[in-house]
Design an enzyme around this catalytic site. Structure first.
Site, short mmCIF file in Angstrom:
data_model
loop_
_atom_site.label_atom_id
_atom_site.label_comp_id
_atom_site.label_asym_id
_atom_site.label_seq_id
_atom_site.Cartn_x
_atom_site.Cartn_y
_atom_site.Cartn_z
N CYS A 238 1.28 -9.96 -13.46
CA CYS A 238 1.41 -11.37 -13.80
C CYS A 238 0.97 -11.53 -15.25
O CYS A 238 -0.15 -11.17 -15.60
CB CYS A 238 0.52 -12.18 -12.85
N CYS B 225 -5.07 -19.13 -12.06
CA CYS B 225 -4.80 -19.00 -13.47
C CYS B 225 -5.84 -19.72 -14.34
O CYS B 225 -6.21 -20.84 -14.09
CB CYS B 225 -3.38 -19.50 -13.67
N SER C 72 7.79 -24.44 -10.09
CA SER C 72 6.53 -25.00 -9.58
C SER C 72 6.78 -26.46 -9.23
O SER C 72 6.64 -27.35 -10.05
CB SER C 72 5.43 -24.89 -10.65
N LEU C 73 7.19 -26.68 -8.00
CA LEU C 73 7.60 -28.02 -7.58
C LEU C 73 6.37 -28.88 -7.22
O LEU C 73 6.19 -29.97 -7.76
CB LEU C 73 8.56 -27.91 -6.39
N HIS C 74 5.60 -28.41 -6.30
CA HIS C 74 4.30 -29.00 -5.91
C HIS C 74 4.33 -30.39 -5.27
O HIS C 74 3.36 -30.80 -4.65
CB HIS C 74 3.32 -29.04 -7.09
N GLU D 87 0.84 -1.20 0.00
CA GLU D 87 0.00 0.00 0.00
C GLU D 87 0.87 1.25 0.00
O GLU D 87 2.02 1.21 0.44
CB GLU D 87 -0.87 0.03 1.27
N GLY E 12 -0.02 -20.55 -19.51
CA GLY E 12 1.04 -21.08 -20.37
C GLY E 12 2.32 -21.38 -19.62
O GLY E 12 2.50 -20.99 -18.47
N GLU E 13 3.19 -22.14 -20.30
CA GLU E 13 4.48 -22.49 -19.73
C GLU E 13 5.54 -21.62 -20.44
O GLU E 13 5.85 -21.84 -21.61
CB GLU E 13 4.74 -24.00 -19.96
N CYS F 243 -1.15 -29.94 -16.51
CA CYS F 243 -1.17 -30.25 -15.07
C CYS F 243 -2.61 -30.58 -14.65
O CYS F 243 -3.56 -29.89 -15.05
CB CYS F 243 -0.65 -29.08 -14.25
N CYS G 261 -2.01 -24.25 -22.68
CA CYS G 261 -0.72 -24.79 -22.22
C CYS G 261 -0.63 -26.26 -22.60
O CYS G 261 -1.63 -26.97 -22.58
CB CYS G 261 -0.62 -24.65 -20.70
N SER H 213 8.31 -18.25 -14.01
CA SER H 213 7.82 -19.42 -13.26
C SER H 213 7.69 -20.59 -14.23
O SER H 213 7.08 -20.48 -15.28
CB SER H 213 6.46 -19.10 -12.65
N ASN I 113 -6.65 -23.79 -5.24
CA ASN I 113 -7.87 -23.00 -5.38
C ASN I 113 -8.88 -23.81 -6.20
O ASN I 113 -8.70 -23.96 -7.40
CB ASN I 113 -7.48 -21.69 -6.10
N CYS J 205 -4.76 -27.74 -12.93
CA CYS J 205 -4.76 -26.38 -13.50
C CYS J 205 -5.87 -26.21 -14.53
O CYS J 205 -6.00 -27.01 -15.46
CB CYS J 205 -3.40 -26.10 -14.13
N1 SAH Z 1 3.32 -22.69 -16.30
C1 SAH Z 1 4.03 -22.02 -15.29
C2 SAH Z 1 3.52 -20.64 -14.99
C3 SAH Z 1 2.05 -20.47 -15.05
S1 SAH Z 1 1.08 -21.38 -13.87
C4 SAH Z 1 4.09 -22.84 -14.03
O1 SAH Z 1 3.40 -23.86 -13.94
O2 SAH Z 1 4.87 -22.48 -13.15
C5 SAH Z 1 1.10 -20.23 -12.58
C6 SAH Z 1 0.87 -20.75 -11.20
O3 SAH Z 1 -0.53 -20.98 -11.00
C7 SAH Z 1 1.59 -22.06 -10.88
O4 SAH Z 1 2.41 -21.94 -9.75
C8 SAH Z 1 0.45 -23.00 -10.64
O5 SAH Z 1 0.79 -23.93 -9.72
C9 SAH Z 1 -0.66 -22.08 -10.15
N2 SAH Z 1 -1.99 -22.70 -10.26
C10 SAH Z 1 -2.52 -23.36 -11.31
N3 SAH Z 1 -3.75 -23.83 -10.98
C11 SAH Z 1 -3.99 -23.46 -9.69
C12 SAH Z 1 -5.07 -23.65 -8.79
N4 SAH Z 1 -6.17 -24.30 -9.14
N5 SAH Z 1 -4.95 -23.13 -7.55
C13 SAH Z 1 -3.86 -22.44 -7.18
N6 SAH Z 1 -2.80 -22.22 -7.99
C14 SAH Z 1 -2.86 -22.74 -9.23
FE1 SF4 Z 2 0.65 -25.10 -17.77
FE2 SF4 Z 2 1.54 -23.97 -15.48
FE3 SF4 Z 2 -1.07 -24.70 -15.77
FE4 SF4 Z 2 0.81 -26.57 -15.57
S1 SF4 Z 2 0.26 -25.04 -13.99
S2 SF4 Z 2 -0.86 -26.56 -17.08
S3 SF4 Z 2 2.51 -25.64 -16.65
S4 SF4 Z 2 0.00 -23.13 -16.92
#
Ligand code: SAH
Ligand code: SF4
Length: 359
Positions: A115, A346, A227-229, A97, A172-173, A126, A122, A204, A303, A129
Site C-alpha cells: 500500500c 492511514c 471510497s464511497l462511505h 500464507e 494522499g489522494e 475527510c 492530503c 483508490s 478505526n 481521516c
Molecule cells: N485518498 C484515497 C486513498 C487513500 S485513503 C481514498 O480516500 O480513497 C485510504 C483508505 O483509508 C480509504 O479507503 C479511507 O477510507 C481509509 N481510512 C482513512 N481513515 C480511516 C480510519 N480512521 N479508519 C479506517 N479506514 C480509514
Molecule cells: Fe485524503 Fe483519502 Fe484521507 Fe480523504 S481518506 S483525507 S482522500 S487520504
C-alpha cells in the site's frame, strides 16, 4: 528546498535519452529494479565517469526507511523519510500464507500487497481521516511513489521477479496527483523493471469524478476503488467535503464510463461508522445505488484514534450490513483488520512519530 530528481523518476525510454549508449541505461535499470541498488557505488559494471556525471543531477533513491512496525499477522508498516525530511507511510501486507505439501515442500509462495502513498498529507480533508488532520504539504514525485515499492521489496528480500500487487491507498489522494501517479504506474509496468502490470495495481480515490474520467482515458489498465462511505450526499459531504463538487451520482456516472476489464469488478470501499451509516436502511440504498454496476463492496471498520469524532461499529451491525448486501446479490467482503495491533489506519504511524518528536 528544491528537490533533486532521482533515477526512479524515469521510464526506461527516458533514461535511454539521458544515458548513452542505451545498453548502459538498461544495465542501470537492472541495478535499480533487479538489485534494488541504493547508491551509485553498488552499480559495479557502470563506468565511474558516467556515475559521477549522473550523481551530480540525480539521486539513486529519493527516500529511506526510518521506522517500521511489524504486526503479528505479517503486516509491516513503514515510515519513510524523503530528501526534504518529510515523512510518508507505506504498508507491506501479507495476503496469503505460504502453502506446503505433506512433504514440507512449498506449493505456493506467500502473496503480498504493498500500500503506497501518493502525497505528503492530503487536500481532500475527510472528517474521519487522520492524514487530513495534518493538511496538505506536497505531491510525491513519480520516483517517490516507485521508491516505496523498491524500498519495501528490498527490505523484505522479495525477488524482483516475484509478483505482488500495489494499492494506492496510503496517504494522499492519488487522482489529485494524476500526472505523477500515471508515470509511476507506467514505470512499474516496465518489462526491464518490476514488470507489475496495470491489472495488479489499484487506484483508490475519494471520488474526483473528472479525474476518474482522465485516468480512464489514459488506458493504463489499472483497477479503481471508490471510497464511497455514504449513500446520500448530505452524509457524504460531511465525511468528504469535496462531495459538494463531485457528488455521488457524478461518481457513479464516471465509474460506468471507466474502462474495466470485463472479468473484474469495481471495488467500492464503505467505511462503516457507528450510528452514522451502519444501518440496514443505508445497506438498502447501497444496493439500489450500485445496481447495474459490476461492483464489489469492501466494508471497513472505522478505526478510531485519539481525538477522532467517530466510533467503531459493532461486529453484529457489520455482519448484518454484509448479510443484507449479499442477500441482495452484491459481492461483499469485510476488510480484515490487518495490522490492528500496530497503527492500522492511514496516517497513524506518522502521527505517532510527530507526537514523539513533540515530546
Ligand atoms: N485518498 C484515497 C486513498 C487513500 S485513503 C481514498 O480516500 O480513497 C485510504 C483508505 O483509508 C480509504 O479507503 C479511507 O477510507 C481509509 N481510512 C482513512 N481513515 C480511516 C480510519 N480512521 N479508519 C479506517 N479506514 C480509514
Ligand atoms: Fe485524503 Fe483519502 Fe484521507 Fe480523504 S481518506 S483525507 S482522500 S487520504
Amino acid at each position: 528546498m528544491s528537490l533533486k530528481p532521482s533515477l526512479l523518476d524515469f521510464t526506461l525510454k527516458e533514461l535511454q535519452s539521458i544515458v548513452k549508449p542505451s545498453f548502459r541505461a538498461k544495465q542501470i535499470y537492472g541495478w535499480l529494479y533487479h538489485h534494488y541498488a541504493e547508491n551509485y557505488e553498488a552499480m559495479k559494471n557502470i563506468p565511474k565517469a558516467l556515475k559521477e556525471e549522473l550523481e551530480e543531477k540525480y539521486l539513486v533513491s529519493p527516500l529511506h526507511i526510518i521506522k517500521k512496525e511489524i504486526s503479528s499477522d505479517g503486516t509491516i508498516k513503514y515510515l519513510l523519510e524523503l530528501q526534504d525530511g518529510k515523512t510518508i507511510e507505506a504498508v507491506w501486507l501479507k495476503m496469503k500464507e505460504t502453502q506446503y505439501d505433506e512433504a514440507g515442500q512449498i506449493t505456493q509462495e506467500a502473496k503480498y500487497t504493498i500500500c503506497v502513498s501518493t502525497q505528503v498529507g492530503c487536500k481532500v480533508g475527510c472528517s474521519f481521516c487522520l492524514t487530513a488532520k495534518g493538511g496538505f504539504t506536497r505531491d510525491l514525485s513519480a520516483g517517490e511513489i516507485v521508491g516505496q515499492v523498491v524500498a519495501l521489496k528490498r527490505d523484505n528480500e522479495h525477488k524482483h521477479n516475484r509478483m505482488l500487487n500495489i494499492v494506492y491507498m496510503g496517504m494522499g489522494e492519488p487522482l489529485d496527483n494524476l500526472d505523477n501517479l500515471a508515470k509511476a504506474i507506467e514505470i512499474f509496468q516496465e518489462d526491464d523493471g518490476l514488470c507489475i502490470s496495470g491489472k495488479r495495481q489499484t487506484v483508490s480515490t475519494s471520488g474526483l469524478s473528472s479525474k476518474i474520467d482522465k485516468l480512464g482515458e489514459m488506458d493504463l489498465g489499472v483497477h479503481i476503488a471508490i471510497s464511497l462511505h455514504a449513500v446520500d450526499d448530505e452524509l457524504r459531504t460531511e465525511l468528504i467535503p469535496m462531495n459538494k463538487a463531485h457528488n455521488i451520482q457524478s461518481i457513479i456516472d464516471a465509474v460506468k464510463r471507466f474502462p474495466i476489464d470485463t472479468r473484474k469488478r469495481v471495488m467500492f470501499e464503505y467505511l462503516v461508522i457507528k450510528n452514522k451509516n451502519d444501518d440496514i436502511a443505508s445497506a438498502k440504498k447501497l444496493v439500489k445505488l450500485l445496481s447495474g454496476i459490476k461492483a464489489k463492496v469492501n466494508l471497513i471498520y472505522f478505526n478510531p484514534y485519539p481525538g477522532s469524532d467517530y466510533d467503531r461499529p459493532t461486529r453484529e451491525d457489520m455482519i448484518a450490513f454484509q448479510e443484507y448486501l449479499v442477500k441482495h446479490g452484491l459481492l461483499c467482503t469485510i476488510r480484515d483488520s490487518k495490522g490492528i495491533d500496530i497503527s492500522a489506519a492511514c496516517g497513524q504511524l506518522k502521527e505517532q512519530e510527530s507526537k514523539q518528536k513533540e515530546i
